[in-house]
Design a protein around this motif. Structure first.
Motif, mmCIF file in Angstrom:
data_model
loop_
_atom_site.group_PDB
_atom_site.id
_atom_site.type_symbol
_atom_site.label_atom_id
_atom_site.label_comp_id
_atom_site.label_asym_id
_atom_site.label_seq_id
_atom_site.Cartn_x
_atom_site.Cartn_y
_atom_site.Cartn_z
ATOM 1 N N TRP A 92 -4.358 29.167 9.065
ATOM 2 C CA TRP A 92 -3.118 28.911 9.564
ATOM 3 C C TRP A 92 -2.235 29.322 8.243
ATOM 4 C CZ3 TRP A 92 0.101 25.699 7.729
ATOM 5 C CH2 TRP A 92 -0.192 24.627 7.139
ATOM 6 N N ALA A 93 -2.695 28.677 7.137
ATOM 7 C CA ALA A 93 -1.518 28.838 5.991
ATOM 8 C C ALA A 93 -1.493 30.268 5.422
ATOM 9 C CB ALA A 93 -2.473 27.779 4.888
ATOM 10 N N GLU A 135 1.988 31.522 5.784
ATOM 11 C CA GLU A 135 3.099 30.939 5.141
ATOM 12 C C GLU A 135 4.280 30.495 6.083
ATOM 13 O OE1 GLU A 135 4.046 33.583 1.965
ATOM 14 O OE2 GLU A 135 1.755 33.205 1.102
ATOM 15 N N SER A 180 -4.905 19.392 6.405
ATOM 16 C CA SER A 180 -4.073 20.724 5.364
ATOM 17 C C SER A 180 -2.539 20.632 6.021
ATOM 18 C CB SER A 180 -4.948 21.898 5.883
ATOM 19 O OG SER A 180 -5.022 22.430 7.138
ATOM 20 N N LEU A 181 -2.525 20.515 7.380
ATOM 21 C CA LEU A 181 -1.089 20.918 7.871
ATOM 22 C C LEU A 181 -0.258 19.488 7.138
ATOM 23 C CD1 LEU A 181 0.118 22.574 10.035
ATOM 24 C CD2 LEU A 181 -0.385 21.016 11.690
ATOM 25 N N ALA A 201 0.219 20.235 3.494
ATOM 26 C CA ALA A 201 1.354 21.532 3.090
ATOM 27 C C ALA A 201 2.729 21.140 3.457
ATOM 28 C CB ALA A 201 0.972 22.542 4.171
#
Ligand SMILES: NC(=O)C1=CN([C@@H]2O[C@H](COP(=O)(O)OP(=O)(O)OC[C@H]3O[C@@H](n4cnc5c(N)ncnc54)[C@H](OP(=O)(O)O)[C@@H]3O)[C@@H](O)[C@H]2O)[C@@H](O)CC1
Ligand SMILES: Nc1ncnc2c1ncn2[C@@H]1O[C@H](COP(=O)(O)OP(=O)(O)O)[C@@H](O)[C@H]1O
Ligand SMILES: [K+]
Length: 520
Positions: A123-124, A127, A154-155, A158
């Motif tokens: 997903w990252a 961007e 991770s979400l 971020a």
């Protein structure tokens, strides 16, 4: 994909709150009664979420939509399609193919229109300026597992803004506790009925701003099931706190007696007493440990009497009291303990009127936890524990209370009677009328003495309840709400986005403001 604009609107959170099972159990029937199928309902959910998200986006924004395998994921595919139609750069990242019929339909429509679906773990790469969390809704069972768990972590790391669909993934929709980890959303759009887990526990740390979309089936849904809790809103103050009669005199506004204030803790009774006056009580008398009168008396409107523990002279004050507040600064030494024993004995012998409305706070709650007397008068008790005091009363750990605050409040009410106020973010008020929740206030209120102010406001408002034709439980709800709002206003005045540095006495000036909601 049809954009069902009429039912895509969000509205303010209604008073009625539900357990997630109630929504799951009744939404299909409510939709059927409203003449729509579940696919239409899902389209409306996606459209409502899109209407919230679209307001936040600059033209050409990059959006990552993260989809799970259930219907929450289905909502996600619909948001993705609408966002792309509006000209944004949209990428969908999914755990696996959807499992439910409606979600599969949303997924296949997304693919048919040339959309792509990429692995969740990537997903990252998008961007994104915004992420849509469509991983898990009310279908969450137990602690997060597998890839979803890593994705949530991770979400959160971020720190990208997230719009959660229905509920932030990982948050328990009833208790408001994260199951393992949960998505920290900037905003949440919840559907059909507001799940009560969005209002208490850790919800405020995960949900961000909560929007509600009834998807056009609210009327039908409400006919199928009773609310599980009531959401307190400032408008309630306007409806209930009517102006005082022009001819009022102080005798109409009640007399609050406060018993507490051991050596070293006289500030607690002074805070409670001042708060009771600011809430509008006609008179306040403090009964404190001898030697502490000077500290209390620095607030000249307070009447004060130092009394050795167990002196029956206290009965003459209680005879004329409209409300007793027992416990602020009572302490755990002999002076406080002996007063507790005296209180229990005099209540048992009916020397104290069992009908006397009594707020038990602070060390009176600790004494109650230790002694557990079998006495009448409980129906008139208002217990105001913070989670630590609640745990002592329930003989469990504080984290057990926090795991399910609804259950803790209800159990306390069943065991001890009266009305229970379980304090902390998302304060719960539990009595004969059910459970109400106040999710207002600010973390700046997590400071010594703030609970004493609340006890004083409850007592001060209840002392006037006859003149206002206000039931006791309604009065407690209003006091909790006004206390939280006064805290917010006081902090707002000092530092609009601030979260620290408030003192309990800072909120005094804001109590009259919230006690007179119709006079401005
Ligand atoms: N048309 C409709 O019905 C409408 C429904 N609506 C929407 O549907 C949502 C409810 O949908 P839902 O019931 O499908 O559940 P949902 O939350 O998507 O997840 C189920 C999946 O998650 C998985 N899973 C479970 N626990 C897990 C865990 N701990 N860790 C990891 N995975 C876990 C579980 O996997 P399984 O255990 O089966 O292997 C299953 O595949 C609701 O919140 C609202 O957004 C609205 O659009 C209105 C119209
Ligand atoms: N993070 C928060 N958000 C909203 N209200 C809060 C928060 N922290 C504390 N409060 C409120 O402040 C008051 C603190 O009471 P309490 O813990 O009894 O303090 P004390 O015993 O020091 O007087 C309670 O009404 C509680 O609900
Ligand atoms: K979600």
């Amino acid at each position: 994909m049809t954009h069902d604009g009429q039912h895509a609107q969000t509205m303010s959170i209604p008073q009625q709150l539900y357990r997630p099972e109630q929504v799951r159990e009744h939404e299909a029937e409510a939709a059927a009664r409203a003449g729509i199928d579940m696919w239409t309902l899902m389209q409306r959910a996606g459209a409502a979420a899109w209407s919230v998200l679209s307001d936040k986006l600059a033209p050409g924004a990059r959006i990552a939509v993260l989809c799970g395998t259930g219907n929450n994921g289905g909502d996600g595919y619909i948001v993705a399609a609408l966002a792309r139609e509006a000209g944004h750069i949209v990428r969908v990242f999914a755990l696996a193919e959807p499992k439910t019929t409606d979600a599969r339909r949303a997924w296949s429509e997304w693919l048919e229109r040339g959309g792509d679906v990429e692995p969740l773990a990537d997903w990252a790469d998008a961007e994104p300026d915004w992420v849509v969390d469509a991983l898990l809704g009310t279908g969450l069972q137990q602690t997060l597992r597998g890839e979803i768990c890593d994705c949530v972590e991770s979400l959160n790391e971020a720190k990208v803004p997230v719009l959660a669909l229905d509920i932030p993934t990982g948050l328990h929709a009833d208790t408001g506790q994260p199951l393992g980890d949960a998505v920290r959303a900037r905003a949440t759009v919840t559907f059909v009925g507001v799940k009560r887990g969005l209002t208490t526990g850790q919800a405020a740390a995960y949900c961000g701003h909560v929007h509600f979309a009834d998807l056009g089936i609210q009327r039908e849904f409400r006919l199928l099931t009773e609310p599980s809790a009531w959401y307190l809103q400032p408008t309630l103050l306007q409806h209930s706190l009517v102006p005082r009669a022009a001819t009022a005199h102080k005798g109409d506004a009640g007399h609050v007696v406060i018993l507490g204030g051991a050596a070293g803790m006289a500030g607690a009774v002074r805070l409670a007493g001042t708060a009771a006056l600011r809430a509008g009580a006609g008179k306040v008398t403090i009964l404190c440990e001898p030697g502490q009168e000077v500290i209390v008396g620095q607030q000249p409107e307070l009447m004060v009497r130092g009394l050795e523990a167990g002196r029956d002279e206290a009965l003459s004050y209680l005879e004329h009291a409209s409300v007793l507040i027992f416990g602020p600064g009572l302490g755990q030494r002999a002076w406080g303990r002996d007063w507790w024993d005296w209180y229990c004995a005099r209540l048992q012998s009916s020397d104290i009127d069992p009908e006397l409305t009594t707020v038990l706070d602070a060390d009176a709650l600790n004494a109650l936890a230790q002694a557990r007397p079998d006495i009448s008068g409980r129906a008139r008790w208002i217990l105001t524990p913070h989670p630590g005091e609640a745990a002592r009363l329930l003989e469990c750990e504080t984290q057990d209370v926090e795991k399910n605050r609804w259950l803790a409040a209800q159990t306390l009410q069943e065991q001890f009677g009266g009305i229970v106020v379980l304090k902390g973010r998302g304060s719960l008020i539990c009595g004969q009328e059910g459970i109400a929740v106040c999710d207002r206030g600010t973390p700046a209120m997590a400071t010594a003495g703030m609970g004493d102010v609340l006890a004083g406001m409850i007592g001060g408002l209840l002392a006037q309840r006859h003149g206002m034709a206000l039931a006791t439980e309604a009065g407690v709800r209003l006091a909790v709400l006004a206390h939280a709002l006064a805290g917010e206003s006081a902090m707002q005045e000092k530092c609009p986005e601030g979260t620290r540095g408030l003192m309990a006495s800072d909120i005094f000036d804001w109590i009259p403001y919230w006690m007179n909601p119709n006079d401005r």
